[in-house]
Design an enzyme around this catalytic site. Structure first.
Site, PDB file in Angstrom:
ATOM      1  CG  HIS A 238       3.692 -17.484  17.858  1.00 22.40           C
ATOM      2  ND1 HIS A 238       4.291 -18.465  18.611  1.00 22.40           N
ATOM      3  CD2 HIS A 238       2.745 -16.929  18.645  1.00 22.40           C
ATOM      4  CE1 HIS A 238       3.729 -18.490  19.814  1.00 22.40           C
ATOM      5  NE2 HIS A 238       2.787 -17.574  19.859  1.00 22.40           N
ATOM      6  CG  ASP A 311      -1.476 -21.983  20.560  1.00 25.48           C
ATOM      7  OD1 ASP A 311      -1.752 -20.943  21.190  1.00 25.48           O
ATOM      8  OD2 ASP A 311      -0.309 -22.385  20.431  1.00 25.48           O
TER       9      ASP A 311
END
Length: 557
Positions: A238, A311
């Site tokens: 992230h 993702d």
């Protein structure tokens, strides 16, 4: 549910005619999700091919995109659906209020999709792994995957997935971005940890297969993640770009087995990881953008022909080299079918459209992705699904049977890893202080079980301290040390990863729950009180200690 649109016409004509003939009746039966004629792969393939031939290029391109749902009503997404024809939407907590609102929103979104273009229904998805990654504000809340791994029971994984799928289906949610197939071999992993079933490939593979099959049997698609494996990283994708620095042999032995088993089990969808794996592709590209990994390893070597989703494309791990439009194009060229959460949807959509118009993304490549997406929707019966019933959702979601299933998994997962001088179970009526993580839930449950819960260790017979990843938290470690200075036995209940014990050498008893959800904290209290005997077994090894995979103590007798 979808009376208008080309999708309904073609799907009904192709899929339901065979069901009517086989049943001997003029109208087809109204099947459950597990017996729907749409689950027939050959029929789904035929219907998908017919629909694909009639779709416009814009409708096809739209199927590749899965943006975040907006607001708390379907109407808030009307322009997005009309303009982009997305293949799906993903829910996050800001869009979710209660059972009635979620069911109504799901119905409204599907109605908007049905009314436009080819009328293709949406995959309405959510991250509902359970444990720390659970977006629903309602429903039964199970422990994290590592707790499930500690039970050593694939039936526990199946129970979690079946219950979750039943609740999602009642809310009109058709896709769960779960389970996690990453093998968590790095104790310092900042993003996977207790989201993984453990550090042993076959254990993870067993649990992933059980969940994948249970989701499918209960009418919800699932996405196995994060290929080719995010379990050996010290960077969170992230916030940065992790590198998995292992040999090809080690990758095949440690990280591949759960994904191979998922492919063999017919996984609906596999999610990519924003990680660099030099042994698979030495270009420096993350797997999400790597043709060598997606088309080469996943498609060609493993033979996977299901849907590949990225993702989230708003994560830093995939945004190191290119702008948001180019990232979307490169993900498709690498082998991805769906583009999850592009941070700039107009730019990503425009870039993919231009790439198709100019031939950089061939029509054959575009059609291959759309075919897979349509087949997935048809196999799961989205062509003739009934609308979500808010009244049924209120009765199903978080019902007593589902809460009991979560409690059973939590209690089976609790692992006793140290018990010096038989500090546990607690003596009936003992004075117990409870501090730290989970204080209210643990203390409340102990009080219900007849313990005298007191304010401080100095007043107690036993001091209980809850921790959650205390290795990186000096305040938590100090709380444990201070409790020990009062001269009473100290019991630690570790509710994150089980590795806290490496920095807590002088405690008397150590219990791991692998989860900080309410049901796990109450299960820990029941184990402390002797109401439940600890049966969990360590799903990882703990470096710096003699605790190995499979360790765990019980109570005498």
């Amino acid at each position: 549910m979808f009376p208008r649109g080309l999708f309904a016409v073609i799907a009904a004509g192709t899929l339901l005619s065979s069901a009517a003939c086989s049943s001997g009746e003029g109208t087809p039966p109204n099947p459950s999700p597990t017996t729907s004629p749409s689950s027939d792969s050959s029929s789904a393939a035929q219907a998908a091919a017919e629909l694909l031939a009639e779709m416009s290029r814009a409708e096809k391109i739209g199927q590749l995109f899965v943006p975040m749902a907006q607001g708390t009503t379907a109407e808030a997404n009307a322009d997005l659906i009309a303009d982009y024809h997305p293949g799906g939407l993903i829910y996050f907590p800001d869009s979710l209020v209660d059972t009635a609102q979620i069911a109504d929103m799901s119905n409204g979104l599907q109605e908007l999709a049905a009314a436009g273009g080819a009328g293709v229904p949406l995959l309405l998805g959510i991250d509902q792994e359970q444990g720390m990654v659970a977006r629903l504000p309602v429903g039964a809340h199970f422990p994290d995957a590592m707790a499930v791994g500690a039970t050593r029971d694939p039936d526990a994984a199946a129970s979690l997935a079946a219950t979750t799928a039943q609740e999602l289906s009642a809310l009109g949610i058709t896709l769960d971005y779960a389970p996690v197939a990453d093998v968590n071999v790095d104790p310092a992993n900042p993003v996977i940890g207790i989201r993984s079933f453990g550090a042993e490939p076959e254990l993870v593979a067993d649990m992933v297969t059980a969940e994948t099959e249970a989701f499918a049997e209960n009418g919800v698609a699932s996405a196995v993640k994060h290929f080719p494996g995010h379990g050996d990283t010290s960077v969170d994708s992230h916030t940065g770009l992790p590198e998995v620095d292992v040999s090809r042999q080690e990758w095949e032995e440690v990280h591949l087995p759960p994904f191979r088993r998922a492919v063999d089990a017919g996984a609906d969808m596999i999610m990519t990881a924003h990680v660099v794996v030099p042994a698979l592709d030495d270009s420096g590209e993350p797997a999400t953008l790597s043709p060598e990994i997606l088309d080469g390893v996943l498609r060609d070597e493993l033979g996977y022909d299901g849907v590949v989703t990225t993702d989230a494309l708003n994560m830093a791990g995939v945004r190191q080299r290119y702008d948001d439009g180019e990232i979307a194009v490169r993900a498709v060229l690498a082998g991805a079918d769906q583009l999850l959460m592009p941070p700039d949807l107009p730019a990503a959509h425009a870039a993919v459209t231009t790439a198709v118009e100019e031939g950089r993304i061939s029509l054959e490549r575009l059609d291959a992705s759309v075919r897979r997406i349509l087949e997935l929707k048809l196999r799961h019966g989205l062509d003739d699904a009934e609308p979500a019933d808010p009244d049924r959702a209120a009765q199903t979601v978080g019902g007593a049977e589902h809460r009991a299933a979560a409690r059973e998994v939590a209690e089976a997962s609790v692992t006793l890893l140290r018990n010096s001088e038989e500090a546990l179970p607690l003596e009936p009526g003992a004075a117990v202080s409870v501090q730290g993580s989970g204080k209210a839930a643990i203390g409340g449950e102990l009080a219900k079980l007849g313990m005298e819960v007191v304010a401080a260790p100095a007043q107690a017979d036993v001091a209980v301290v809850g921790t959650s990843n205390a290795r990186g938290d000096a305040e938590q470690r100090a709380l444990v040390r201070n409790a020990g200075r009062e001269g009473v036995p100290v019991v630690v209940v570790a509710q994150g990863t089980p590795y806290d014990i490496t920095d807590l050498p002088d405690i008397d008893a150590y219990v791991a729950t692998y989860s900080a959800v309410e049901v796990s904290r109450r299960a820990a209290a029941r184990v402390l009180a002797g109401e439940v005997s600890p049966t969990g077994r360590l799903p990882v090894s703990i470096p710096g200690t003699d605790l190995e995979f499979g360790d765990g103590q019980g109570y005498p007798g």
